[in-house]
Design a protein around this motif. Structure first.
Motif, PDB file in Angstrom:
ATOM      1  N   LEU A   1       6.279  11.590  15.109  1.00 54.44           N
ATOM      2  CA  LEU A   1       5.148  11.854  16.007  1.00 54.44           C
ATOM      3  C   LEU A   1       3.820  11.920  15.258  1.00 54.44           C
ATOM      4  N   GLU A   2       3.768  12.713  14.193  1.00 51.71           N
ATOM      5  CA  GLU A   2       2.496  12.876  13.486  1.00 51.71           C
ATOM      6  C   GLU A   2       2.103  11.598  12.743  1.00 51.71           C
ATOM      7  N   ALA A   3       3.060  10.925  12.123  1.00 51.18           N
ATOM      8  CA  ALA A   3       2.741   9.682  11.415  1.00 51.18           C
ATOM      9  C   ALA A   3       2.268   8.604  12.386  1.00 51.18           C
TER      10      ALA A   3
ATOM     11  N   ILE B   1       0.853  -1.189   0.000  1.00 51.28           N
ATOM     12  CA  ILE B   1       0.000   0.000   0.000  1.00 51.28           C
ATOM     13  C   ILE B   1       0.886   1.235   0.000  1.00 51.28           C
ATOM     14  N   THR B   2       0.682   2.112  -0.975  1.00 47.16           N
ATOM     15  CA  THR B   2       1.398   3.380  -1.009  1.00 47.16           C
ATOM     16  C   THR B   2       0.570   4.422  -0.272  1.00 47.16           C
ATOM     17  N   CYS B   3       1.175   5.003   0.763  1.00 50.71           N
ATOM     18  CA  CYS B   3       0.405   5.898   1.619  1.00 50.71           C
ATOM     19  C   CYS B   3       1.360   6.862   2.327  1.00 50.71           C
ATOM     20  N   ASP B   4       0.996   8.125   2.392  1.00 52.65           N
ATOM     21  CA  ASP B   4       1.748   9.119   3.161  1.00 52.65           C
ATOM     22  C   ASP B   4       1.212   9.109   4.586  1.00 52.65           C
ATOM     23  N   LEU B   5       1.959   8.493   5.474  1.00 51.59           N
ATOM     24  CA  LEU B   5       1.486   8.320   6.843  1.00 51.59           C
ATOM     25  C   LEU B   5       1.462   9.617   7.644  1.00 51.59           C
ATOM     26  N   THR B   6       2.064  10.677   7.104  1.00 52.47           N
ATOM     27  CA  THR B   6       2.002  11.957   7.808  1.00 52.47           C
ATOM     28  C   THR B   6       0.639  12.626   7.620  1.00 52.47           C
ATOM     29  N   GLN B   7      -0.196  12.028   6.766  1.00 55.91           N
ATOM     30  CA  GLN B   7      -1.556  12.509   6.551  1.00 55.91           C
ATOM     31  C   GLN B   7      -2.548  11.513   7.167  1.00 55.91           C
ATOM     32  N   PRO B   8      -3.747  11.971   7.565  1.00 55.13           N
ATOM     33  CA  PRO B   8      -4.743  11.036   8.103  1.00 55.13           C
ATOM     34  C   PRO B   8      -4.974   9.866   7.147  1.00 55.13           C
ATOM     35  N   ILE B   9      -5.065   8.665   7.720  1.00 52.73           N
ATOM     36  CA  ILE B   9      -5.200   7.453   6.905  1.00 52.73           C
ATOM     37  C   ILE B   9      -6.678   7.191   6.629  1.00 52.73           C
TER      38      ILE B   9
END
Length: 274
Positions: free
Chosen positions: A84-86, A45-53
């Protein structure tokens, strides 16, 4: 067979995924980079974890989640977003489930500088903001559930991690007196420790909340460099003269060994062999 979520799919997670797949577990790998997800037989899964999932993006039947994140850069803000945010976004996604988390942290959370021995009960007073952000992330994970675990790795070396070798090859100037202690762990042992903790949790065996991942040989950096130079026929290191020096800290691996881990490379002399 368990479903293991690996968030942050770098070198350690990729190697761990192979071992988990060999044990017939199901693996979900999450990364911002499609290239790091080029691995067979698992869900990527390609996902930017610093953004809400997004809801249900990572699935709903996850037995254990492993968090092995790396920052985009070296600023304090990079650390805050990437750790922290991720991690907060991962915790938010798993909120309401019983999925245990294993967070890979660093001994940077310790601020000792006079050659003191530290273990999991030692005071954590980070010397910089990056260490403080890691400590805040640890606390987020541990406060979320008593079943969660933090692993504080020391300096990781191994395949593809050759910065120190290159430094010596180019002629290093290093602190010799007083000794500056180093704490290392081979990448293979990082993977082995995480695999042991996963196996323990899947078998419902109790684990501690925090472990230090470090090999047996907390040697002075000058001695390490001298040995490497001799082994690889590099220039001998030169002693650096400084008016104000620190001696770092020495990390104990007693607790992870009590859990049952046996090191593949207990010393840099094992791990740095040609």
């Amino acid at each position: 067979m368990a479903t293991i979520l690996l968030t942050g799919f770098g070198k350690i997670a990729q190697q761990l995924a192979t071992q988990l797949l060999n044990d017939d577990h199901s693996v979900i790998g999450v990364s911002r980079s499609k290239k790091s997800l080029e691995h067979s037989n698992f869900t990527s899964i390609t996902c930017d974890l610093t953004q809400p999932i997004k809801e249900n993006l990572l699935g709903s039947s996850i037995d254990i989640a492993i968090i092995t994140l790396t920052p985009d850069g070296y600023t304090d803000e990079d650390y805050r977003k990437s750790y922290l945010e991720a991690t907060q976004n991962i915790v938010n996604y798993l909120n309401g489930t019983s999925t245990p988390l294993i967070f890979v942290s660093s001994t940077r959370v310790y601020g000792q500088t006079q050659g003191e021995w530290v273990d999991e009960q030692s005071p954590t007073v980070p010397a910089d903001e990056k260490g403080e952000i890691l400590l805040q992330t640890e606390q987020l994970v541990l406060n979320y559930s008593s079943h969660n675990c933090v692993v504080r790795f020391t300096g990781i070396y191994g395949e593809g991690r050759n910065r120190f070798l290159k430094k010596i090859e180019q002629g290093a100037e290093l602190q010799k007196s007083p000794p500056y202690y180093t704490n290392r762990i081979h990448q293979d042992d990082c993977v082995g420790i995480l695999k042991l903790i996963i196996d323990k949790k899947l078998s419902c065996n109790s684990t501690e909340s925090i472990y230090i991942g470090c090999d047996d040989d907390n040697a002075p950096i000058f001695e390490v460099a001298e040995w490497i130079a001799q082994q690889f026929n590099f220039p001998a290191p030169r002693a650096k003269s400084e008016k104000s020096v620190t001696q770092n800290k020495r990390c104990s691996n007693k607790k992870i060994k009590e859990l049952g881990y046996s090191f593949i490379y207990p010393s840099f002399k094992d791990g740095y062999q040609k």
